[in-house]
Write a protein that holds these residues in place. Sequence first.
Motif, PDB file in Angstrom:
ATOM      1  N   HIS A 205       0.806  -1.226   0.000  1.00 23.73           N
ATOM      2  CA  HIS A 205       0.000   0.000   0.000  1.00 23.73           C
ATOM      3  C   HIS A 205       0.836   1.273   0.000  1.00 23.73           C
ATOM      4  O   HIS A 205       0.298   2.360  -0.242  1.00 23.73           O
ATOM      5  CB  HIS A 205      -0.939   0.007   1.204  1.00 23.73           C
ATOM      6  CG  HIS A 205      -0.225   0.108   2.521  1.00 23.73           C
ATOM      7  ND1 HIS A 205       0.429  -0.970   3.102  1.00 23.73           N
ATOM      8  CD2 HIS A 205      -0.048   1.157   3.364  1.00 23.73           C
ATOM      9  CE1 HIS A 205       0.967  -0.586   4.234  1.00 23.73           C
ATOM     10  NE2 HIS A 205       0.695   0.683   4.425  1.00 23.73           N
ATOM     11  N   ARG A 206       2.156   1.161   0.248  1.00 28.87           N
ATOM     12  CA  ARG A 206       2.969   2.374   0.311  1.00 28.87           C
ATOM     13  C   ARG A 206       4.139   2.380  -0.671  1.00 28.87           C
ATOM     14  O   ARG A 206       5.031   3.226  -0.579  1.00 28.87           O
ATOM     15  CB  ARG A 206       3.494   2.579   1.744  1.00 28.87           C
ATOM     16  CG  ARG A 206       4.325   1.437   2.302  1.00 28.87           C
ATOM     17  CD  ARG A 206       4.537   1.605   3.796  1.00 28.87           C
ATOM     18  NE  ARG A 206       5.330   0.524   4.373  1.00 28.87           N
ATOM     19  CZ  ARG A 206       6.625   0.581   4.596  1.00 28.87           C
ATOM     20  NH1 ARG A 206       7.290   1.678   4.292  1.00 28.87           N
ATOM     21  NH2 ARG A 206       7.275  -0.432   5.146  1.00 28.87           N
ATOM     22  N   THR A 207       4.139   1.486  -1.642  1.00 34.27           N
ATOM     23  CA  THR A 207       5.243   1.418  -2.600  1.00 34.27           C
ATOM     24  C   THR A 207       5.209   2.603  -3.553  1.00 34.27           C
ATOM     25  O   THR A 207       4.155   2.955  -4.100  1.00 34.27           O
ATOM     26  CB  THR A 207       5.164   0.116  -3.424  1.00 34.27           C
ATOM     27  OG1 THR A 207       5.090  -0.998  -2.542  1.00 34.27           O
ATOM     28  CG2 THR A 207       6.384  -0.025  -4.320  1.00 34.27           C
ATOM     29  N   ILE A 208       6.381   3.210  -3.765  1.00 36.59           N
ATOM     30  CA  ILE A 208       6.524   4.265  -4.765  1.00 36.59           C
ATOM     31  C   ILE A 208       7.397   3.732  -5.907  1.00 36.59           C
ATOM     32  O   ILE A 208       8.161   2.774  -5.724  1.00 36.59           O
ATOM     33  CB  ILE A 208       7.111   5.558  -4.164  1.00 36.59           C
ATOM     34  CG1 ILE A 208       8.512   5.302  -3.588  1.00 36.59           C
ATOM     35  CG2 ILE A 208       6.188   6.116  -3.084  1.00 36.59           C
ATOM     36  CD1 ILE A 208       9.201   6.577  -3.085  1.00 36.59           C
ATOM     37  N   PRO A 209       7.284   4.304  -7.106  1.00 36.58           N
ATOM     38  CA  PRO A 209       7.964   3.731  -8.272  1.00 36.58           C
ATOM     39  C   PRO A 209       9.468   3.591  -8.136  1.00 36.58           C
ATOM     40  O   PRO A 209      10.064   2.630  -8.652  1.00 36.58           O
ATOM     41  CB  PRO A 209       7.605   4.700  -9.396  1.00 36.58           C
ATOM     42  CG  PRO A 209       6.324   5.333  -8.980  1.00 36.58           C
ATOM     43  CD  PRO A 209       6.409   5.440  -7.492  1.00 36.58           C
ATOM     44  N   HIS A 210      10.129   4.539  -7.451  1.00 40.53           N
ATOM     45  CA  HIS A 210      11.588   4.506  -7.327  1.00 40.53           C
ATOM     46  C   HIS A 210      12.076   3.231  -6.646  1.00 40.53           C
ATOM     47  O   HIS A 210      13.183   2.755  -6.918  1.00 40.53           O
ATOM     48  CB  HIS A 210      12.079   5.709  -6.514  1.00 40.53           C
ATOM     49  CG  HIS A 210      11.615   7.029  -7.026  1.00 40.53           C
ATOM     50  ND1 HIS A 210      10.311   7.460  -6.877  1.00 40.53           N
ATOM     51  CD2 HIS A 210      12.274   8.023  -7.672  1.00 40.53           C
ATOM     52  CE1 HIS A 210      10.182   8.663  -7.407  1.00 40.53           C
ATOM     53  NE2 HIS A 210      11.349   9.029  -7.900  1.00 40.53           N
ATOM     54  N   GLU A 211      11.285   2.682  -5.733  1.00 44.54           N
ATOM     55  CA  GLU A 211      11.721   1.520  -4.967  1.00 44.54           C
ATOM     56  C   GLU A 211      11.889   0.278  -5.830  1.00 44.54           C
ATOM     57  O   GLU A 211      12.649  -0.624  -5.488  1.00 44.54           O
ATOM     58  CB  GLU A 211      10.713   1.231  -3.849  1.00 44.54           C
ATOM     59  CG  GLU A 211      10.623   2.351  -2.819  1.00 44.54           C
ATOM     60  CD  GLU A 211       9.566   2.069  -1.761  1.00 44.54           C
ATOM     61  OE1 GLU A 211       9.836   2.352  -0.574  1.00 44.54           O
ATOM     62  OE2 GLU A 211       8.478   1.578  -2.106  1.00 44.54           O
ATOM     63  N   LEU A 212      11.190   0.232  -6.954  1.00 51.58           N
ATOM     64  CA  LEU A 212      11.156  -0.982  -7.780  1.00 51.58           C
ATOM     65  C   LEU A 212      11.909  -0.845  -9.091  1.00 51.58           C
ATOM     66  O   LEU A 212      11.928  -1.785  -9.885  1.00 51.58           O
ATOM     67  CB  LEU A 212       9.705  -1.375  -8.069  1.00 51.58           C
ATOM     68  CG  LEU A 212       8.802  -1.585  -6.863  1.00 51.58           C
ATOM     69  CD1 LEU A 212       7.427  -2.039  -7.311  1.00 51.58           C
ATOM     70  CD2 LEU A 212       9.413  -2.603  -5.895  1.00 51.58           C
ATOM     71  N   GLY A 213      12.491   0.320  -9.346  1.00 49.58           N
ATOM     72  CA  GLY A 213      13.157   0.514 -10.628  1.00 49.58           C
ATOM     73  C   GLY A 213      12.190   0.781 -11.761  1.00 49.58           C
ATOM     74  O   GLY A 213      12.532   0.590 -12.940  1.00 49.58           O
ATOM     75  N   TRP A 214      10.968   1.219 -11.441  1.00 53.25           N
ATOM     76  CA  TRP A 214       9.981   1.523 -12.471  1.00 53.25           C
ATOM     77  C   TRP A 214      10.198   2.919 -13.072  1.00 53.25           C
ATOM     78  O   TRP A 214       9.524   3.296 -14.022  1.00 53.25           O
ATOM     79  CB  TRP A 214       8.568   1.390 -11.915  1.00 53.25           C
ATOM     80  CG  TRP A 214       7.820   0.224 -12.491  1.00 53.25           C
ATOM     81  CD1 TRP A 214       7.953  -0.296 -13.742  1.00 53.25           C
ATOM     82  CD2 TRP A 214       6.803  -0.556 -11.844  1.00 53.25           C
ATOM     83  NE1 TRP A 214       7.097  -1.355 -13.921  1.00 53.25           N
ATOM     84  CE2 TRP A 214       6.369  -1.541 -12.770  1.00 53.25           C
ATOM     85  CE3 TRP A 214       6.212  -0.527 -10.593  1.00 53.25           C
ATOM     86  CZ2 TRP A 214       5.380  -2.480 -12.480  1.00 53.25           C
ATOM     87  CZ3 TRP A 214       5.233  -1.460 -10.298  1.00 53.25           C
ATOM     88  CH2 TRP A 214       4.824  -2.430 -11.231  1.00 53.25           C
TER      89      TRP A 214
END
Length: 321
Positions: A205-214
């Motif tokens: 619920h709190r994931t932002i794109p930078h965390e995943l390499g998106w």
Amino acid sequence: MKSPLLSLPGAVPGEGPDEGVAAHYGDLFREQRALADGTGFVDLSHRGVVTVTGADRLSWLHLLLTQHVSELPAGQATEALILSAHGHIEHALYLVDDGETTWAHVEPGSQRELIAYLESMKFFYRVDIADRTEDYAIVHLPAGSITEAPEDAVVRETPHGRDLFLPRERLTEFAEAAGPPIGVLAYEALRVEAHRPRLGLETDHRTIPHELGWIGTAVHLQKGCYRGQETVARVQNLGKPPRRLVFLHLDGSEVKLPGHGAPIRLASEGEEGRQLGFVTSSARHHELGPIALALVKRNVPVDAALIADTTAAAQEVVVEP
């Protein structure tokens, strides 16, 4: 939706988000090798299909998505996210426009919520949104496949292969000509190997794109005017994301893979140590053995030995700390 291809010989039903299609057809590693070699097809007919038509479709989507799509050329594949006002990931869309219609496939069951949001944002734009899941099935052909797409299929071609938006009544006929069938577990193993995130597994619920390499693949940093853009710009220009995606090589002597949500800890602190993250996806790979993706705190040392639940794990950097 339950796929008719579950009636094929050896088909074992998938579970969790991949319920409704085959997990495998009796030989997981053979299926992985075939997929890696560019043969066979993967039944992804459980995924949602959404279309947007109308003269304003691309300029309107450009205002809502993280990707630059206002001049998206016909036939060019892209992917995009929809974020919350705080920049958290809510939807992931895998897109192609055929010159008249923008097609997107999304996670199974998520199309209803996505369409509700899109409908709420129509205002006076000349767009029509439709759930085409009952009419079209997604089929994946791996990179290097020489299988021809049917003329009535919409093709989304990427470096990883082609996604076909295939009329659902043609699915069984296509399977007979395009074999061998390959289960979704093989597809997922190659996804994990390629470090490609998946909504609902690599995200919470709190994931932002930078965390995943998106950033870069699904987020265009030179555009604004979309919900959550302020968070994207702030993290990109002024800070670092709180967590980062890592790739894990797991101890092959363990019989059981750590499941989604399994805690990540420092090996030096043991199984009672502080939780520093969690496993997002795990798989058995035909060459690498057991592997996983995990989301960990940014300050976890990149050379630290980890344990995933009770399994020893060596990490590779996916997102730089």
